[in-house]
Design an enzyme around this catalytic site. Structure first.
Site, PDB file in Angstrom:
ATOM      1  CG  ASN A   9      -1.817   1.125   1.368  1.00 52.84           C
ATOM      2  OD1 ASN A   9      -1.829   2.022   0.513  1.00 52.84           O
ATOM      3  ND2 ASN A   9      -2.603   1.151   2.433  1.00 52.84           N
ATOM      4  CE  LYS A  16       0.079   3.195   6.507  1.00 56.44           C
ATOM      5  NZ  LYS A  16      -1.251   3.754   6.650  1.00 56.44           N
ATOM      6  NE  ARG A  93      -6.288   1.271   0.207  1.00 54.21           N
ATOM      7  CZ  ARG A  93      -6.649   1.667   1.404  1.00 54.21           C
ATOM      8  NH1 ARG A  93      -5.822   1.533   2.410  1.00 54.21           N
ATOM      9  NH2 ARG A  93      -7.820   2.180   1.596  1.00 54.21           N
ATOM     10  CG  HIS A 181     -12.483   4.332   2.966  1.00 50.53           C
ATOM     11  ND1 HIS A 181     -13.124   5.465   3.403  1.00 50.53           N
ATOM     12  CD2 HIS A 181     -11.166   4.568   3.144  1.00 50.53           C
ATOM     13  CE1 HIS A 181     -12.238   6.351   3.829  1.00 50.53           C
ATOM     14  NE2 HIS A 181     -11.033   5.825   3.674  1.00 50.53           N
ATOM     15  N   GLY A 212      -8.899   9.079   6.990  1.00 48.53           N
ATOM     16  CA  GLY A 212      -9.937   9.261   5.971  1.00 48.53           C
ATOM     17  C   GLY A 212     -11.184   8.611   6.542  1.00 48.53           C
ATOM     18  NE  ARG A 241      -8.491  13.064   2.896  1.00 49.93           N
ATOM     19  CZ  ARG A 241      -8.670  11.759   2.694  1.00 49.93           C
ATOM     20  NH1 ARG A 241      -9.559  11.338   1.834  1.00 49.93           N
ATOM     21  NH2 ARG A 241      -7.961  10.866   3.360  1.00 49.93           N
ATOM     22  N   GLY A 328      -9.484   3.164  12.547  1.00 47.82           N
ATOM     23  CA  GLY A 328      -8.833   3.670  13.759  1.00 47.82           C
ATOM     24  C   GLY A 328      -9.762   4.264  14.800  1.00 47.82           C
ATOM     25  CB  ILE A 329     -12.046   7.185  14.792  1.00 49.73           C
ATOM     26  CG1 ILE A 329     -10.886   8.140  14.502  1.00 49.73           C
ATOM     27  CG2 ILE A 329     -13.063   7.803  15.731  1.00 49.73           C
ATOM     28  CD1 ILE A 329     -11.274   9.392  13.713  1.00 49.73           C
ATOM     29  N   GLY A 330     -13.232   4.296  14.648  1.00 53.33           N
ATOM     30  CA  GLY A 330     -14.394   3.411  14.824  1.00 53.33           C
ATOM     31  C   GLY A 330     -14.084   2.213  15.712  1.00 53.33           C
ATOM     32  CD  GLU A 331     -10.602  -1.437  13.571  1.00 54.65           C
ATOM     33  OE1 GLU A 331      -9.546  -1.760  14.159  1.00 54.65           O
ATOM     34  OE2 GLU A 331     -10.728  -1.473  12.339  1.00 54.65           O
ATOM     35  CG  ASN A 332      -8.573   1.744  18.311  1.00 59.41           C
ATOM     36  OD1 ASN A 332      -8.426   0.660  18.856  1.00 59.41           O
ATOM     37  ND2 ASN A 332      -8.075   2.013  17.116  1.00 59.41           N
ATOM     38  CD  GLU A 379      -8.471  -0.581   4.488  1.00 60.57           C
ATOM     39  OE1 GLU A 379      -7.759  -0.469   5.520  1.00 60.57           O
ATOM     40  OE2 GLU A 379      -8.868   0.393   3.842  1.00 60.57           O
TER      41      GLU A 379
HETATM   42  P1  ADP Z   1      -5.541   5.655   8.326  1.00 62.24           P
HETATM   43  O1  ADP Z   1      -5.340   4.151   8.126  1.00 62.24           O
HETATM   44  O2  ADP Z   1      -6.579   6.251   7.421  1.00 62.24           O
HETATM   45  O3  ADP Z   1      -4.294   6.445   8.433  1.00 62.24           O
HETATM   46  P2  ADP Z   1      -6.570   4.852  10.891  1.00 62.24           P
HETATM   47  O4  ADP Z   1      -7.676   3.937  10.496  1.00 62.24           O
HETATM   48  O5  ADP Z   1      -5.329   4.265  11.457  1.00 62.24           O
HETATM   49  O6  ADP Z   1      -6.221   5.852   9.717  1.00 62.24           O
HETATM   50  O7  ADP Z   1      -7.166   5.892  11.956  1.00 62.24           O
HETATM   51  C1  ADP Z   1      -6.407   6.929  12.472  1.00 62.24           C
HETATM   52  C2  ADP Z   1      -7.300   7.719  13.424  1.00 62.24           C
HETATM   53  O8  ADP Z   1      -7.735   6.859  14.482  1.00 62.24           O
HETATM   54  C3  ADP Z   1      -6.579   8.896  14.089  1.00 62.24           C
HETATM   55  O9  ADP Z   1      -7.415  10.037  14.100  1.00 62.24           O
HETATM   56  C4  ADP Z   1      -6.376   8.387  15.511  1.00 62.24           C
HETATM   57  O10 ADP Z   1      -6.331   9.421  16.463  1.00 62.24           O
HETATM   58  C5  ADP Z   1      -7.618   7.573  15.690  1.00 62.24           C
HETATM   59  N1  ADP Z   1      -7.510   6.694  16.850  1.00 62.24           N
HETATM   60  C6  ADP Z   1      -6.715   5.617  17.027  1.00 62.24           C
HETATM   61  N2  ADP Z   1      -6.868   5.120  18.276  1.00 62.24           N
HETATM   62  C7  ADP Z   1      -7.771   5.916  18.905  1.00 62.24           C
HETATM   63  C8  ADP Z   1      -8.356   5.946  20.201  1.00 62.24           C
HETATM   64  N3  ADP Z   1      -8.047   5.049  21.124  1.00 62.24           N
HETATM   65  N4  ADP Z   1      -9.257   6.916  20.486  1.00 62.24           N
HETATM   66  C9  ADP Z   1      -9.574   7.834  19.563  1.00 62.24           C
HETATM   67  N5  ADP Z   1      -9.084   7.861  18.322  1.00 62.24           N
HETATM   68  C10 ADP Z   1      -8.178   6.925  17.994  1.00 62.24           C
END
Ligand code: ADP
Length: 397
Positions: A9, A16, A93, A181, A212, A241, A328-332, A379
């Site tokens: 990627n 990556k 990708r 995506h 994104g 964005r 990242g945000i959705g999972e964490n 992905e």
């Molecule tokens: P990409 O692959 O598009 O670079 P990611 O899917 O890794 O992005 O997501 C990155 C985003 O996820 C960042 O804004 C980061 O701050 C957020 N993130 C990761 N862990 C947490 C967390 N524990 N709480 C809030 N946001 C998080």
């Protein structure tokens, strides 16, 4: 180690990669996941094994100036680590497959030339994706390569969902909604029957919330609409964005403020969204820990916009059975999930706070008429699966 498939990627300043073992009966096994970051500035390589343990972290020669150099540096590391094993195939990708590439495609010079024509539609991603393909053609001429597109999964959408309401000659020149995506959404759709069987054949919105961000409306596991359109600028508020804005704003930037095309491009791709609103950070984790009103406004807007677009896609689906969070945000971030669900309570979503903060797969209460889920995306695995099936690697296992 056995022979392996490589997933790449390639971005503007990072490469990556994942190394997957030849498919076993139980499917592809992740051997290593890593990246070369800081290409052109201070390049460094970091790699973890399939269990997340660090394999290496090292600064690279400052001569790693572009994607081609990065592919060479990766090749050097791969040979040092897996010297006795063969690369069976390389899956890439590729952000844009246009309207022509409706699925993963084996790469040859002709396909590469056609993908090159799509560079103007994704100037910040496509050239880097293609440079990595070119570098592998040169360095590993006998190794088959597969392009997996972020757009393909959306290609079954209806004519109205894909339409950009401009005159025909412009639409014939490629102006339509493509959606992005797609590899993430395709992966989620592929695991819904196991993880969330009660909604797998229903009406589902998947929220891919990372740097994104976008939403995808799934009906029976197929994409029927998405918040990203012609480019990766539309829809939700993202790290840098803005998401959807009145196109008149863009006219004003040119005509009223005399900004150049390059300045507008930089503004829209790199200086807006969470970063632009807060003036502090593009990173959701940072912003959630801050008390400044600008940081709060950025997070409020992110949530507001997501909830608003969930309403719009629910209309496109004619109702909703499930909402899935990923990336990242959705999972964490339990907080962002909670806030988006609260703002969508009118749809019948109720969050089980304990399940949400414990990061369980199902985070809605039993009374909730629309269920809510957290499903980690993958992905790279999707790319490995496509590469394996197009190249017939699974059969050779
Ligand atoms: P990409 O692959 O598009 O670079 P990611 O899917 O890794 O992005 O997501 C990155 C985003 O996820 C960042 O804004 C980061 O701050 C957020 N993130 C990761 N862990 C947490 C967390 N524990 N709480 C809030 N946001 C998080």
């Amino acid at each position: 180690m056995d022979d392996y498939a490589l997933v790449l990627n390639a971005g503007s300043s990072s490469l990556k990669f994942c190394v997957f073992q030849r498919p076993m009966a139980e499917g592809w096994r992740l051997e290593a996941r890593g990246q070369i970051e800081g290409i052109g500035t201070s390049p460094r390589l970091s790699v973890k094994d399939g269990n997340g343990e660090i394999l290496t972290k090292q600064d690279l020669d400052a001569g790693v100036r572009d994607g081609r150099d990065a592919v060479d540096a990766l090749g050097t590391w791969l040979r040092s680590k897996y010297g006795g094993s063969r690369v069976l195939g390389v899956g890439h990708r590729v952000v844009h497959g246009g309207s022509r590439f409706k699925g993963p495609t084996i790469l040859d010079r002709q396909v590469l030339a056609e993908l090159n024509e799509l560079v103007p539609l994704a100037p910040l991603h496509q050239p880097y994706n293609l440079a990595a393909i070119e570098a592998v053609f040169e360095r590993l001429p006998g190794v088959p390569q597969v392009a997996c597109f972020d757009t393909s999964f959306h290609r079954g959408q209806s004519a109205v969902a894909e339409l950009i309401p401009l005159p025909l000659e412009l639409r014939q020149a490629g102006l339509q909604r493509y959606g992005f995506h797609g590899l993430s959404y395709e992966y989620i759709a592929s695991v819904l029957p196991q993880v969330a069987p009660e909604i797998a054949n229903g009406r589902v919105i998947v929220a891919h919330l990372g740097s994104g961000a976008s939403l995808c409306a799934l009906k029976d596991g197929k994409s029927v609409d998405s918040t990203l359109g012609f480019t990766a600028l539309d829809g939700l508020c993202m790290g840098t964005r803005p998401g959807a804005i009145d196109p008149g704003v863009v006219l004003h930037l040119f005509q009223g403020l005399n900004m150049s095309a390059k300045e507008v491009e930089t503004l829209l791709y790199k200086k807006s969204g969470l970063l632009g609103i807060s003036g502090i950070s593009n990173d959701m984790r940072d912003l959630l820990g801050r008390s400044e009103p600008e940081a709060r406004l950025a997070v409020d807007y992110f949530v507001y916009r997501a909830a608003k677009e969930i309403g719009a896609l629910t209309a496109a689906l004619g109702g909703l059975d499930g909402l899935v969070f990923t990336a990242g945000i959705g999972e964490n971030s339990a907080e962002i999930r909670q806030r988006i669900c609260n703002a969508s309570a009118w749809l019948g979503i109720g969050v089980d706070e304990a399940a949400n903060s414990n990061g369980e797969a199902k985070i809605s209460t039993s009374l909730s008429t629309v269920s809510a889920w957290v499903i980690p995306t993958n992905e790279e695995l999707m790319i490995a699966r496509h590469t394996g099936s197009l190249l017939g690697l699974a059969k050779a296992a």
